[in-house]
Write an enzyme that holds these catalytic residues in place. Sequence first.
Site, PDB file in Angstrom:
ATOM      1  N   HIS A 128       0.326  -3.139   9.241  1.00 13.88           N
ATOM      2  CA  HIS A 128       2.032  -3.211   9.091  1.00 13.88           C
ATOM      3  C   HIS A 128       2.543  -2.473  10.287  1.00 13.88           C
ATOM      4  O   HIS A 128       1.797  -1.899  10.958  1.00 13.88           O
ATOM      5  CB  HIS A 128       2.238  -2.414   7.594  1.00 13.88           C
ATOM      6  CG  HIS A 128       1.801  -3.152   6.736  1.00 13.88           C
ATOM      7  ND1 HIS A 128       2.747  -4.173   6.023  1.00 13.88           N
ATOM      8  CD2 HIS A 128       1.186  -3.003   5.520  1.00 13.88           C
ATOM      9  CE1 HIS A 128       2.221  -4.677   4.872  1.00 13.88           C
ATOM     10  NE2 HIS A 128       1.337  -3.814   4.536  1.00 13.88           N
TER      11      HIS A 128
ATOM     12  N   HIS B 152       0.894  -1.234   0.085  1.00 17.13           N
ATOM     13  CA  HIS B 152      -0.026  -0.148   0.140  1.00 17.13           C
ATOM     14  C   HIS B 152       0.769   1.307   0.031  1.00 17.13           C
ATOM     15  O   HIS B 152       0.644   2.006  -0.757  1.00 17.13           O
ATOM     16  CB  HIS B 152      -0.944   0.138   1.292  1.00 17.13           C
ATOM     17  CG  HIS B 152      -2.052  -0.654   1.112  1.00 17.13           C
ATOM     18  ND1 HIS B 152      -2.150  -1.984   0.966  1.00 17.13           N
ATOM     19  CD2 HIS B 152      -3.690  -0.337   0.899  1.00 17.13           C
ATOM     20  CE1 HIS B 152      -3.569  -2.308   1.067  1.00 17.13           C
ATOM     21  NE2 HIS B 152      -4.339  -1.404   0.912  1.00 17.13           N
TER      22      HIS B 152
END
Length: 340
Positions: free
Chosen positions: A156, A109
Amino acid sequence: MNSNFRHKEDGYADGGCHRPQYEVRNWLLHFLFLISAGLGHEVFYITCLPCVHWNLDPFLCRRLVNMWTLVMYVGQVMKDLLKLPRPPSPPVVKLETRVDAEYGLPSTHAMAATAISFTVLLSAPSRIQFQFEVGLLIAVTLSSLVCLSRLYTGMHSVLDVVCGVLISGVILFVTYPCWETFDRFQLHSPISPVMALTVPLLLSYTYPELGHYSTTRGDTTTILGCLAGSSVGYWVNERLGQTFEPQGVLPVPLPALTAEALMAGTARSLVGVLALVGTRHVVKTSSLRILYSWYRVPKTDDSARRRREIEVPYKFATYTAVGLVHSILCNRVFILLGLL
């Protein structure tokens, strides 16, 4: 193995941890980060990127698709080679479940957001008149929102995100001198459409194998299919002499945001997205039926689509078709409907 998942005997991932309860205390930030996280999902691929082609400049869309595909492929492969787990839950609360079986580093991302934002920033000055400082502020803001959203959703660590941004920055820096050369090859070389179809398909079939099922191969094939279809489409448009790029001396002024222009742009976006969604449904359904019949798989066996011999061709065919429709057919339909 990703420590956040256990794996069933059939090899497919299964969520292995109970999601802890949480309380949202700031709904504005909550929805802001959830929307920002959506910029890395399929709904973004099939809506926002084509809208750049339909409403702004096909040149910018082509550059975006090229760089987005490159950084996503590098990032996905690195994930499955490094095999570093996502943050454990608990203590973090994970707001997404679909990609939890994927590994963590780097954050794709963050890579995609950085690549898309700064590819536009670097490519647009030669095409459109705008204040570079404002464009830089927008690029930094959008990419930062996506990066922060990966921390907020618990998908993350800070290291994953920072590495994603740095890797994407290195790829942009290394490839930037070659962008115009690749543009000429992509649009004018007689072997361009052959390369556009064969190289992404080969990369899809040779994607690194894991000991369990992960969405990375399917997502990577989706992205490579979009690139293949779009590349062939842009080559065809060049051959037909109708590229739908801005007319006049470049860089052109930004189009005035009048009520009429806003309505026309909205109409183009709605018609185009409907065309892409319809294409996706028809080609996906047809290709799965053909593949299930070829491999003699029961129609009720949904897990069979995770097998490489089925997943790769059906996803690649589906999104190659989506790329072709987006780049070749949609603008011609807009002309017929008086929207362009």
